[in-house]
Design an enzyme around this catalytic site. Structure first.
Site, PDB file in Angstrom:
ATOM      1  N   LYS A  81      -3.319  -8.587   3.120  1.00 37.74           N
ATOM      2  CA  LYS A  81      -2.825  -9.130   1.847  1.00 37.74           C
ATOM      3  C   LYS A  81      -2.103 -10.450   2.081  1.00 37.74           C
ATOM      4  O   LYS A  81      -2.256 -11.405   1.305  1.00 37.74           O
ATOM      5  CB  LYS A  81      -1.886  -8.121   1.177  1.00 37.74           C
ATOM      6  N   LYS A  83       6.844  -2.773   5.401  1.00 36.45           N
ATOM      7  CA  LYS A  83       6.028  -1.623   5.803  1.00 36.45           C
ATOM      8  C   LYS A  83       6.987  -0.453   5.983  1.00 36.45           C
ATOM      9  O   LYS A  83       8.200  -0.656   6.027  1.00 36.45           O
ATOM     10  CB  LYS A  83       5.282  -1.894   7.112  1.00 36.45           C
ATOM     11  N   ARG A  84       6.455   0.737   6.083  1.00 35.15           N
ATOM     12  CA  ARG A  84       7.319   1.885   6.336  1.00 35.15           C
ATOM     13  C   ARG A  84       8.149   1.646   7.592  1.00 35.15           C
ATOM     14  O   ARG A  84       7.698   1.002   8.529  1.00 35.15           O
ATOM     15  CB  ARG A  84       6.447   3.126   6.532  1.00 35.15           C
ATOM     16  N   HIS A  94      -6.640   8.022  10.408  1.00 37.76           N
ATOM     17  CA  HIS A  94      -5.784   6.859  10.136  1.00 37.76           C
ATOM     18  C   HIS A  94      -4.656   6.684  11.151  1.00 37.76           C
ATOM     19  O   HIS A  94      -3.648   6.047  10.833  1.00 37.76           O
ATOM     20  CB  HIS A  94      -5.131   6.985   8.759  1.00 37.76           C
ATOM     21  N   LYS A 138       6.306   0.417  14.616  1.00 38.02           N
ATOM     22  CA  LYS A 138       6.082  -0.851  13.920  1.00 38.02           C
ATOM     23  C   LYS A 138       7.075  -1.915  14.370  1.00 38.02           C
ATOM     24  O   LYS A 138       6.865  -3.097  14.165  1.00 38.02           O
ATOM     25  CB  LYS A 138       6.168  -0.639  12.409  1.00 38.02           C
ATOM     26  N   THR A 178      -2.791  -2.964   6.418  1.00 40.32           N
ATOM     27  CA  THR A 178      -3.479  -3.573   5.279  1.00 40.32           C
ATOM     28  C   THR A 178      -2.585  -4.653   4.671  1.00 40.32           C
ATOM     29  O   THR A 178      -3.085  -5.601   4.073  1.00 40.32           O
ATOM     30  CB  THR A 178      -3.822  -2.519   4.205  1.00 40.32           C
TER      31      THR A 178
HETATM   32  C1  NBG Z   1      -1.925   4.483   8.187  1.00 39.16           C
HETATM   33  C2  NBG Z   1      -1.885   3.555   9.389  1.00 39.16           C
HETATM   34  C3  NBG Z   1      -2.137   2.113   8.987  1.00 39.16           C
HETATM   35  C4  NBG Z   1      -3.395   2.023   8.158  1.00 39.16           C
HETATM   36  C5  NBG Z   1      -3.326   2.991   6.995  1.00 39.16           C
HETATM   37  C6  NBG Z   1      -4.595   2.977   6.174  1.00 39.16           C
HETATM   38  C7  NBG Z   1      -1.202   6.836   8.172  1.00 39.16           C
HETATM   39  C8  NBG Z   1      -1.334   8.173   8.794  1.00 39.16           C
HETATM   40  N1  NBG Z   1      -1.910   5.845   8.692  1.00 39.16           N
HETATM   41  O1  NBG Z   1      -2.267   1.319  10.139  1.00 39.16           O
HETATM   42  O2  NBG Z   1      -0.657   3.683  10.041  1.00 39.16           O
HETATM   43  O3  NBG Z   1      -3.586   0.719   7.687  1.00 39.16           O
HETATM   44  O4  NBG Z   1      -3.139   4.299   7.460  1.00 39.16           O
HETATM   45  O5  NBG Z   1      -5.704   3.214   6.968  1.00 39.16           O
HETATM   46  O6  NBG Z   1      -0.467   6.681   7.216  1.00 39.16           O
END
Ligand code: NBG
Length: 818
Positions: A670, A556-557, A365, A562, A666
């Site tokens: 949405k 987002k985080r 991921h 980002k 994701t």
């Molecule tokens: C995160 C990515 C996102 C991705 C999500 C689900 C981690 C390590 N990765 O871009 O930063 O959408 O995983 O796949 O949290």
């Protein structure tokens, strides 16, 4: 003998039966009368009523899963960011109408009761929410699956702001109890840690190795039901909670040291106490490895002892199960399975290794190299000595294969070794997963390609057939049908209700984008959703926003890659251009900039960025000369529940990571599905969104990944952009002057600005010009209501691909049945 049916009767699906069940739950489970019941009592009884309705299907599904020969999936994930359960389960079981009427018949309000549910925040962000979408879709797609994870006592921290700075509070989500979980202490599993490895010579004269741990904990399973959408399947999610073993306690206690006994208990129970508040960078902490091994060991044991039919031949495991490894967190399952097969079940190494290589598949991921987990040999050997031996053996045999395949390339061996030598000897978990897994997938097309080309290059060269892509998806039940009821009604009216479980049908909306009356209704719905969101913000956070202003959302985080700071630079630049008279206020579209973001408590730069956004926001919000046209709203503690209100209200979706850094995203999906237009870079799943919706319905900006790589190669100098772009120069100077931060120029202000001008690891300054220009295109486009609405409708119509149901079909075809 009385005549009692051997299985629980299916509940009658009518208002009277539902009401009766509710009153029984209230009386016999909560132990209160309707008159004496607290709000929590009522919520608990309602939730348990819904659970009761799901139970017969769940039992039937579980039975069929055990006895039927179908291949199953065990989804191993350290995080499941579930969100509230009540509405989701009512929808899946088609009980919403009945529940509403039943509550009304008792003078209660379903809408009020649902607000009492505390969401289980057992995840950080995208990765954990993805796991939750996936289990929903596996059930809906009729896939025999079981989710395995950790029942953290405390989920992701609750965020508050004090003078604009993030303060973390513990998330005590279990304080009122969770009506959705079923504890099964009788199925508890013992897990060992530490100790030594003995060599035992058996009667046959063969040497075997036996791990003798020096401490143990017990994993107690808590089971959650995961209903498919109106298909009668109810899968299982099993989360493990750590408890001290009694035997261990007692031994120490009897030796007279009470405090030591308590300490042992604390050590055991700490394991599942709290979710690590971090993603995109690993922690490398011992407790984290304990958590990982704990849940994986419990889960494998549970599968082998309780799910796998008794007496099943272990050689048939590959036909029965895939363990899908959600990122590297559960990868310690690989040596654990080998240990069980070889040490406990007496299998030959080669046979066991052949099985292991056919049951694990690995999903990566991330692309940030620093985010790939490594565990020092020292730590791993201390905590799991037998597992380290097994990893060494896997590595030895693997490197021999590398030598054989590439006889004249000694460097390969060093690059590919599962054991890193520098800076300390450490196990590279992603490599272990890649060597053991029969498939490795990235989470968007670009990500999978970069993963093979840049991160796991040598592995992709050696085993190209192992590598595949499955683009992420989101569940349309939670994020469209439930979150956006009015849009859902409009869609159903236009194309029928089949879209909820077959999202490709949204294509049927395309012609309606040209229908003025449909556009007007779509626009009214968006406005009503903004009004609903405004009400939520007012009640939840005391923030006032206008329902008529464009909602421009970045949620987002908080992470530098980002680029929340790039968004902030745009806001500051807009403000600077207006206040310096270079942009007429009359030409500015009223906008609410919405931020939602938590920063990992130890991530200083991220926390500084939050403080900066909050301070700048306060100044802008208080400036009467703007006539309320620009507003910055940063509600604290963004979570799934708030997302469900914000996303349907949004007009513009900010997906502005540096190209090549966001694996997928994701949230981007949405927003598009709810009719927001994306302003975004060519990164992650943005690429696929743009391909589907078309260039005219997407605001693309910024460097491409190859351009980023080239700039990086040639030596990136952010000062150059600061010096040469007037708007950027003025915006940064204004920020550094302290005028936007109540006179504050030092601390977080100086730190964030200096890091941008001097280092800017994620090239915000290089993309600034292109971003601001794209924002100007947004302004222009938004002024043409009809064209904008047309684009918004086309975003909805063309993004059905991003249903997690489709992701599950892709996993099935490319991995689980490959
Ligand atoms: C995160 C990515 C996102 C991705 C999500 C689900 C981690 C390590 N990765 O871009 O930063 O959408 O995983 O796949 O949290």
């Amino acid at each position: 003998m009385t005549d009692i049916a051997p299985t629980i009767a299916v509940r009658d699906r009518d208002v009277a039966s539902f009401t009766r069940e509710f009153l029984q739950q209230l009386t016999f489970t909560q132990g209160v009368s309707l008159e004496g019941a607290s709000d929590n009592d009522k919520y608990q009884a309602l939730a348990r009523t819904v659970r009761a309705y799901l139970t017969s299907d769940w039992l039937a599904t579980t039975d069929a899963q055990r006895t039927g020969g179908e291949k199953q999936v065990a989804y191993l994930s350290a995080e499941f960011l579930l969100g509230r359960q009540l509405d989701n389960n009512l929808l899946a079981a088609d009980l919403g109408g009945i529940a509403r009427e039943a509550m009304e018949s008792l003078g209660l309000s379903l809408d009020e009761l649902r607000e009492l549910e505390v969401e289980p925040g057992l995840g950080n962000g995208g990765l954990g929410r993805l796991a939750a979408c996936f289990i929903d879709s596996m059930a809906t797609e009729d896939i025999p699956a079981i989710g395995y994870g950790i029942r953290y006592d405390y989920g992701i921290f609750k965020q508050t702001f004090v003078d604009g700075h993030q303060v973390e509070e513990a998330d005590n989500w279990l304080a009122m109890g969770s009506p959705w979980e079923m504890p099964h202490p009788e199925n508890a599993v013992e897990v060992g840690f530490g100790g030594r490895v003995d060599v035992i010579t058996g009667e046959d004269g063969v040497e075997r190795r036996a791990w003798v741990p020096d401490w143990h904990v017990v994993g107690v399973p808590y089971t959650y039901m995961v209903p498919g959408y109106r298909n009668g399947r109810v899968n299982t999610l099993r989360l493990w909670s750590a408890k001290a073993t009694q035997a261990f306690d007692l031994k120490i206690f009897n030796s007279g040291d009470f405090e030591d006994a308590v300490r042992a208990q604390t050590r055991a129970e700490t394991i599942s106490q709290v979710l690590y508040p971090e993603d995109s960078t690993p922690q490398g902490k011992e407790l984290r490895l304990q958590q990982q091994y704990f849940f994986v060991a419990c889960s494998l044991r549970d599968y082998l002892d309780r799910v796998l039919p008794e007496g099943a031949d272990l050689a048939t495991l590959p036909d029965r199960i895939t363990f899908q490894l959600n990122d590297t967190h559960p990868v310690i399952a690989v040596p654990e399975l080998l240990r069980i097969l070889v040490d406990e079940r007496g299998m030959e190494w080669d046979a066991a290794w052949a099985i292991a290589q056919k049951v694990f598949a690995y999903t990566c991921h991330t692309l940030l190299p620093e985010a790939l987990e490594v565990w020092s040999v020292d730590l791993l050997g201390r905590l799991l000595p037998r597992h380290l031996e097994i990893i060494y053996r896997i590595n030895e045999e693997f490197l021999a294969a590398v030598r054989e395949r590439y006889p004249h390339e000694p460097l390969r061996e060093r690059h590919m070794s599962i054991i890193a030598e520098e800076p300390v000897r450490a196990v590279r978990m992603a490599y272990l997963a890649t060597v053991a897994g029969f498939k490795v997938n990235g989470v968007a097309a670009l990500h999978s390609q970069l993963l093979a080309d840049k991160v796991l290059t040598d592995f992709a060269d050696m085993w190209p057939e192992k590598f595949t892509n499955v683009t992420n998806g989101v569940t349309p039940r939670r994020f469209v049908r439930l979150a956006n009821p009015t849009l859902s009604e409009l869609i159903t009216e236009a194309i029928g209700e089949g879209w909820v479980a077959d999202l490709d049908r949204l294509r049927g909306l395309e012609p309606l984008a040209n229908d003025p009356s449909f556009r007007a209704r779509f626009r009214d719905i968006k406005r009503a959703n903004r009004a609903r969101f405004a009400d939520v913000l007012a009640a939840r956070d005391g923030i006032e926003i206008s329902p008529d202003a464009m909602v421009d959302a970045m949620v987002k985080r908080l992470h530098e890659y980002k680029r929340q700071s790039l968004k902030l630079l745009h806001i500051v630049s807009l403000y600077e251009r207006i206040t310096s008279g270079r942009l007429a206020l009359a030409d500015v579209t009223p906008r609410t900039f919405v931020f939602g973001a938590k920063a990992a408590p130890g991530y200083v730069r991220a926390k500084e960025t939050i403080a900066l956004i909050n301070h700048v926001g306060a100044t802008i919000n208080a400036d009467a000369s703007l006539e309320g046209k620009l507003k910055v709203a940063f509600p604290a503690n963004y979570n799934v529940t708030l997302a469900e209100k914000l996303i349907p209200a949004s007009d513009l979706s900010e997906q502005i990571s540096l190209a090549g850094k966001e694996a997928s995203g994701t949230g981007n999906m949405k927003f598009a599905l709810n009719g927001a237009l994306t302003i975004g870079t060519d990164d992650g799943a943005n690429v696929e969104i743009r391909e589907l919706v078309g260039d005219d319905n997407f605001f693309l900006f910024g460097m491409t990944e190859p351009e980023v790589a080239a700039l990086s190669e040639s030596g990136y100098k952010p000062e150059k952009y600061y010096e040469s772009d007037e708007d950027l120069h003025r915006a940064l100077n204004l920020l550094m002057s302290g005028a936007l931060t109540g006179g504050e120029r030092g601390s977080f202000v100086a730190s964030v600005c200096a890091s941008l001008i001097e280092r800017d690891r994620f090239m915000a300054l290089a993309d600034f010009r292109s971003y601001v220009d794209a924002q100007d295109r947004v302004e222009a486009a938004y002024r043409d209501e009809d064209a904008w609405t047309r684009s918004a409708i086309l975003n909805v119509a063309r993004t059905g691909f991003f249903s997690s149901d489709r992701s599950m079909r892709d996993y099935t075809e490319r991995i689980w049945r490959a």
